[in-house]
Design an enzyme around this catalytic site. Structure first.
Site, PDB file in Angstrom:
ATOM      1  N   ALA A   5      38.268  35.391  41.251  1.00 19.30           N
ATOM      2  CA  ALA A   5      37.956  34.225  40.414  1.00 19.30           C
ATOM      3  C   ALA A   5      37.151  34.683  39.206  1.00 19.30           C
ATOM      4  O   ALA A   5      36.460  35.703  39.266  1.00 19.30           O
ATOM      5  CB  ALA A   5      37.164  33.212  41.231  1.00 19.30           C
ATOM      6  N   GLY A  30      39.076  36.180  45.126  1.00 19.17           N
ATOM      7  CA  GLY A  30      40.153  35.195  45.052  1.00 19.17           C
ATOM      8  C   GLY A  30      41.518  35.834  44.840  1.00 19.17           C
ATOM      9  O   GLY A  30      42.543  35.256  45.214  1.00 19.17           O
ATOM     10  N   GLU A  77      42.692  36.584  48.192  1.00 15.39           N
ATOM     11  CA  GLU A  77      43.000  35.315  48.879  1.00 15.39           C
ATOM     12  C   GLU A  77      44.331  34.735  48.411  1.00 15.39           C
ATOM     13  O   GLU A  77      45.078  34.159  49.200  1.00 15.39           O
ATOM     14  CB  GLU A  77      41.866  34.316  48.623  1.00 15.39           C
ATOM     15  CG  GLU A  77      40.574  34.743  49.316  1.00 15.39           C
ATOM     16  CD  GLU A  77      39.405  33.865  48.919  1.00 15.39           C
ATOM     17  OE1 GLU A  77      39.053  33.885  47.727  1.00 15.39           O
ATOM     18  OE2 GLU A  77      38.875  33.157  49.775  1.00 15.39           O
ATOM     19  N   GLU A 101      33.019  38.765  47.505  1.00 10.95           N
ATOM     20  CA  GLU A 101      32.207  37.621  47.080  1.00 10.95           C
ATOM     21  C   GLU A 101      30.755  37.733  47.514  1.00 10.95           C
ATOM     22  O   GLU A 101      29.839  37.326  46.795  1.00 10.95           O
ATOM     23  CB  GLU A 101      32.788  36.319  47.644  1.00 10.95           C
ATOM     24  CG  GLU A 101      34.112  35.892  47.027  1.00 10.95           C
ATOM     25  CD  GLU A 101      35.334  36.466  47.724  1.00 10.95           C
ATOM     26  OE1 GLU A 101      35.192  37.473  48.459  1.00 10.95           O
ATOM     27  OE2 GLU A 101      36.430  35.924  47.538  1.00 10.95           O
TER      28      GLU A 101
HETATM   29  C1  3H9 Z   1      35.740  34.894  43.883  1.00 11.74           C
HETATM   30  O1  3H9 Z   1      36.804  35.454  43.748  1.00 11.74           O
HETATM   31  C2  3H9 Z   1      35.575  33.575  44.567  1.00 11.74           C
HETATM   32  C3  3H9 Z   1      36.777  33.172  45.384  1.00 11.74           C
HETATM   33  O2  3H9 Z   1      36.642  33.583  46.702  1.00 11.74           O
HETATM   34  C4  3H9 Z   1      36.888  31.671  45.452  1.00 11.74           C
HETATM   35  C5  3H9 Z   1      37.464  30.981  44.305  1.00 11.74           C
HETATM   36  C6  3H9 Z   1      37.664  29.528  44.532  1.00 11.74           C
HETATM   37  N1  3H9 Z   1      35.381  37.576  36.570  1.00 11.74           N
HETATM   38  O3  3H9 Z   1      33.047  46.265  36.312  1.00 11.74           O
HETATM   39  P1  3H9 Z   1      33.740  46.594  35.063  1.00 11.74           P
HETATM   40  C7  3H9 Z   1      34.628  41.837  33.809  1.00 11.74           C
HETATM   41  S1  3H9 Z   1      34.320  35.541  43.251  1.00 11.74           S
HETATM   42  C8  3H9 Z   1      35.091  37.727  35.270  1.00 11.74           C
HETATM   43  O4  3H9 Z   1      32.966  47.194  33.970  1.00 11.74           O
HETATM   44  P2  3H9 Z   1      35.411  48.405  36.537  1.00 11.74           P
HETATM   45  C9  3H9 Z   1      33.290  42.516  33.689  1.00 11.74           C
HETATM   46  O5  3H9 Z   1      32.262  41.588  33.441  1.00 11.74           O
HETATM   47  C10 3H9 Z   1      34.836  36.990  42.410  1.00 11.74           C
HETATM   48  N2  3H9 Z   1      34.889  38.920  34.674  1.00 11.74           N
HETATM   49  O6  3H9 Z   1      35.044  47.479  35.298  1.00 11.74           O
HETATM   50  C11 3H9 Z   1      33.544  43.457  32.536  1.00 11.74           C
HETATM   51  O7  3H9 Z   1      33.454  42.703  31.348  1.00 11.74           O
HETATM   52  P3  3H9 Z   1      32.854  43.337  30.013  1.00 11.74           P
HETATM   53  C12 3H9 Z   1      35.117  38.069  43.370  1.00 11.74           C
HETATM   54  C13 3H9 Z   1      35.009  40.001  35.441  1.00 11.74           C
HETATM   55  O8  3H9 Z   1      36.778  48.887  36.269  1.00 11.74           O
HETATM   56  C14 3H9 Z   1      35.002  43.855  32.722  1.00 11.74           C
HETATM   57  O9  3H9 Z   1      35.573  42.850  33.567  1.00 11.74           O
HETATM   58  N3  3H9 Z   1      35.374  39.288  42.646  1.00 11.74           N
HETATM   59  C15 3H9 Z   1      35.309  39.921  36.794  1.00 11.74           C
HETATM   60  O10 3H9 Z   1      34.340  49.373  36.787  1.00 11.74           O
HETATM   61  C16 3H9 Z   1      35.201  45.200  33.369  1.00 11.74           C
HETATM   62  O11 3H9 Z   1      34.419  45.237  34.566  1.00 11.74           O
HETATM   63  C17 3H9 Z   1      34.463  40.254  42.558  1.00 11.74           C
HETATM   64  O12 3H9 Z   1      33.398  40.181  43.123  1.00 11.74           O
HETATM   65  C18 3H9 Z   1      35.514  38.640  37.361  1.00 11.74           C
HETATM   66  N4  3H9 Z   1      35.825  38.472  38.647  1.00 11.74           N
HETATM   67  O13 3H9 Z   1      35.426  47.446  37.806  1.00 11.74           O
HETATM   68  C19 3H9 Z   1      34.858  41.451  41.733  1.00 11.74           C
HETATM   69  N5  3H9 Z   1      35.331  41.174  37.315  1.00 11.74           N
HETATM   70  O14 3H9 Z   1      33.768  44.453  29.643  1.00 11.74           O
HETATM   71  C20 3H9 Z   1      33.782  41.748  40.735  1.00 11.74           C
HETATM   72  C21 3H9 Z   1      35.075  41.998  36.286  1.00 11.74           C
HETATM   73  O15 3H9 Z   1      32.807  42.198  29.063  1.00 11.74           O
HETATM   74  N6  3H9 Z   1      34.198  42.803  39.827  1.00 11.74           N
HETATM   75  N7  3H9 Z   1      34.885  41.300  35.155  1.00 11.74           N
HETATM   76  O16 3H9 Z   1      31.474  43.827  30.401  1.00 11.74           O
HETATM   77  C22 3H9 Z   1      34.170  44.088  40.171  1.00 11.74           C
HETATM   78  O17 3H9 Z   1      33.843  44.460  41.270  1.00 11.74           O
HETATM   79  C23 3H9 Z   1      34.521  45.082  39.120  1.00 11.74           C
HETATM   80  O18 3H9 Z   1      34.300  44.501  37.863  1.00 11.74           O
HETATM   81  C24 3H9 Z   1      36.016  45.535  39.166  1.00 11.74           C
HETATM   82  C25 3H9 Z   1      36.340  46.391  37.907  1.00 11.74           C
HETATM   83  C26 3H9 Z   1      36.210  46.391  40.406  1.00 11.74           C
HETATM   84  C27 3H9 Z   1      36.938  44.343  39.163  1.00 11.74           C
END
Ligand code: 3H9
Length: 690
Positions: free
Chosen positions: A65, A105, A108, A128
């Site tokens: 998400a 998400g 999911e 999450e």
């Molecule tokens: C969820 O899913 C809730 C659901 O269960 C329910 C829904 C109803 N959203 O980390 P990076 C951005 S909760 C928005 O440097 P990497 C990040 O801010 C979510 N933005 O790269 C950055 O922006 P910027 C569950 C996001 O390759 C850019 O992407 N998901 C999101 O080292 C690059 O990120 C998580 O907890 C996001 N979800 O790692 C995953 N994710 O360039 C959280 C990233 O402007 N994310 N951005 O600074 C991560 O673990 C890592 O970012 C990921 C990429 C592994 C995805």
């Protein structure tokens, strides 16, 4: 701004392919979800489509998400859950084609499809909980039906991603491929187009024993464990409630978490961590070191060498004497072996890392390497001497880094012919574990080098924060104030165990005295001796720690520090001798002891951090307030569910914090001079983060 896009391609012999294409991570924001919903409807209503595949563009499925959306009003369009329900209610098989990552998400969404095909090397996770949330789109209901309750509990409460290989073993992934995952998923969908397999129809495997054990293991809800407890509650619904009711229950718990302070703080830390790598005037770099040398084979040198080897770098560990080098080699091998035995490192990976480590007693080994990190004794003359030698031998374009925790980078750089190539890399002990890397810019350090150091931090899996050059940089400069208040509180009547308990209850894993016993009292003794020369003579100074050092009580390594230790056991035992020593120091200094409340301890220790944190921001040592918080969360284990000292101050109310600091100043004098920045923000209703 992300460009929200999804694509629908019906040209795959009747299998429709929907591609989420929303850089950087294909997050499922409102616009993406609305397009997904429309595409799923078109696939379901199009007679030419026999099945659907959902995939992600640019080598990743989805990062989940859109976290930016959580602080905003709920959009009116379809939700991810609506998309999932449409897939489940529809008459066609959907297959998720996973590669790169499928988190939160995103995973999911894949669980609501009938099948999942993944490219080898994909990582999948319900991450999450790291944001203080729970999987809010069926990850506590479909997942236990697909892989069993215990495995789902591990993924949902642990939050760590697992490999596609492991997910395949667990039954979460139906087919793995080394080739094009979309082609594989299309073929899979065509072959199984008549075999619906909805996760919601499967029985949950498992019982409640794992849930009860997990509840006992979780931190108390009010101390950072709220998300863990709610996740377990939601998972319990998989055993006790019909699917649709359990989904509603999951949703209600998700919403409570989304609105909780703990989750808001963790989401703040998530973005603050990413913000830290953006430094005005510093070009973005994709630097990667291939070869390195670490000079000094003590605890820090050894840990740094492991951190480098873990990041894929060939490292030579250098020390003057063969016995020291041999000891480092054995310690490193033992450390890896212990991680391997705990099941946290695969044998082949351990062997690869060990093979990257080389050992030498000659400085000549630094000639030709990309990166040199000096980690010798924290003594200016020793460091200068090493840098003179490095300057003669190192490649002109090599990074010359010093791992000092307090010393002046400019003085070290000045002995070289290339101060623009000299930078501070302050690792935190144990350096192979702690995520923080303070990157200290000297007056002449080039911007390119700072960018490269930030990229190096990423290569090592660390969070790099740029700090200005001053005594203690960001973290240790603030730490000195926290420790000082602790020592004053001891003299005034608190005990080490009381202070440690209050700090643990606040949320740090260790109080200052257990911490100093672990680090060794002799380390800060050396720093204090240097600082004593600069201290105005009439300023209050606690002699407690000096007195302990004079008695040889250096902490765990000598079996005694602020606590006693039984041999081979790290459990701290309160020591009446220490309390007597503190009383005698208080008497000598004419300090009357009194009962100290927990509240006073918390405020004096934590507000000392806040006040100095504000000074660190005001004088530019930290580029922004959130960098201070990142340093404290990743370098000192400040609870991320409180967001860091400065965010904590804001949630407490800057005015209230400031008023207490003014009161402390009246009682305790000059150390509590309020930071002018804090005073200004508190009295004008401002914010550190505006
Ligand atoms: C969820 O899913 C809730 C659901 O269960 C329910 C829904 C109803 N959203 O980390 P990076 C951005 S909760 C928005 O440097 P990497 C990040 O801010 C979510 N933005 O790269 C950055 O922006 P910027 C569950 C996001 O390759 C850019 O992407 N998901 C999101 O080292 C690059 O990120 C998580 O907890 C996001 N979800 O790692 C995953 N994710 O360039 C959280 C990233 O402007 N994310 N951005 O600074 C991560 O673990 C890592 O970012 C990921 C990429 C592994 C995805």
């Amino acid at each position: 701004m992300m460009t929200a896009r999804t694509q629908l391609d019906l040209n795959n012999n009747g299998v429709a392919v929907i591609t989420i294409d929303s850089p950087p991570v294909n997050a499922l924001g409102a616009e993406v979800v609305a397009e997904l919903a429309a595409h799923v409807d078109s696939v379901l209503s199009n007679d030419a489509a026999v099945a659907g595949v959902i995939t992600g563009a640019n080598g990743i499925f989805s990062g989940g998400a859109d976290i930016h959306g959580f602080g905003k009003p709920t959009p009116s369009g379809p939700t991810l859950r609506d998309v999932q329900s449409a897939i489940e209610r529809g008459s066609k098989v959907f297959v998720a084609a996973l590669e790169g990552i499928a988190f939160g998400g995103g995973l999911e969404l894949a669980q609501a499809c009938d099948y999942r095909v993944a490219r080898n090397g994909t990582r999948v996770g319900q991450s999450e909980i790291k944001l203080g949330l729970l999987p809010g789109a069926g990850g506590t209901q479909r997942l236990p039906r697909l892989i069993g309750l215990d495995a789902a509990l591990d993924m949902d409460v642990g939050g760590e991603p697992i490999s596609s290989q492991r997910a395949h073993e667990l039954g979460l992934i139906d087919e793995l491929t080394d080739g094009n995952v979309v082609e594989a998923a299309v073929a899979f969908a065509a072959a199984h187009a008549k075999e619906r397999r909805r996760a919601r129809d499967l029985a949950v495997r498992g019982d409640r024993s794992g849930l009860d054990a997990a509840r006992k293991r979780a931190e108390p809800a009010e101390r950072g464990g709220l998300a863990a407890h709610y996740t377990i509650d939601a998972l319990e619904g998989a055993l006790t409630l019909p699917f649709d009711e359990a989904m509603q229950n999951e949703r209600a718990l998700f919403e409570k978490l989304r609105d909780s302070e703990q989750s808001k703080a963790r989401r703040y830390v998530f973005f603050a961590e990413r913000e830290a790598s953006k430094v005005p005037g510093v070009p973005r770099s994709s630097y990667k070191a291939k070869t390195a040398a670490v000079i000094g084979s003590g605890t820090m040198g050894g840990g740094i060498s492991m951190a480098l080897a873990n990041g894929g770098i060939d490292v030579t560990v250098i020390d003057v004497d063969a016995a020291l080098v041999q000891r480092a080699k054995e310690t490193i091998a033992r450390n890896y072996d212990s991680t391997f035995r705990k099941g946290r490192l695969a044998q082949d990976e351990m062997e690869r890392r060990l093979a990257r480590l080389h050992y030498s007693t000659s400085l000549d080994a630094i000639a030709g390497v990309d990166l040199i990190i000096e980690a010798v004794f924290e003594e200016m003359d020793v460091k200068k001497d090493v840098f003179r030698k490095i300057d003669k031998l190192a490649r002109p374009d090599a990074i010359l880094a010093t791992n000092t925790s307090t010393l002046d980078i400019d003085a070290i750089a000045a002995v070289t012919s290339r101060p623009e190539r000299v930078i501070g890399t302050h690792f935190f002990s144990p350096a192979n574990v702690m995520k923080l890397l303070e990157i200290v810019r000297g007056a002449k350090t080039s911007s390119e080098l700072i960018g490269d150091a930030l990229s190096l931090a990423k290569q090592l899996g660390k969070v790099g924060v740029v700090a200005g050059n001053c005594d203690g940089f960001i973290g240790n400069r603030m730490l000195a104030h926290y420790r000082r208040e602790g020592d004053f509180l001891l003299e005034e009547g608190a005990t080490p165990q009381q202070i440690d308990r209050v700090i643990r209850e606040f949320g740090l894993p260790m109080g200052p005295y257990a911490m100093v016993d672990l680090a060794g009292l002799d380390i800060s003794w050396r720093v204090r001796k240097r600082r004593n020369a600069e201290r105005p003579p009439l300023r209050r100074y606690s002699k407690v720690q000096d007195r302990m050092c004079e008695l040889g009580r250096f902490g765990q390594k000598t079996g005694a520090g602020f606590y006693k230790y039984e041999s081979g056991n790290r459990a701290p035992i309160p020591d009446p001798d220490v309390e007597e020593l503190i009383r005698s120091v208080a008497r000598e200094s004419g300090i009357a002891q009194r009962e100290i409340t927990d509240d006073e301890i918390r405020k004096r220790c934590i507000y000392a951090l806040v006040n100095e944190g504000a000074n660190v921001v005001a004088d530019g040592t930290a580029i922004r307030a959130s960098d201070v918080d990142v340093v404290w969360v990743y370098g000192y284990a400040f609870p991320s569910w409180r967001g860091g000292p400065l965010r904590y101050a804001e949630t407490t109310g800057l005015r209230a914090v400031y008023d207490d600091i003014v009161a402390f100043q009246k009682q305790h004098g000059v150390y509590w001079t309020p930071s002018p920045l804090l005073a200004q923000l508190a009295t004008s209703g401002g914010s550190f983060f505006a």
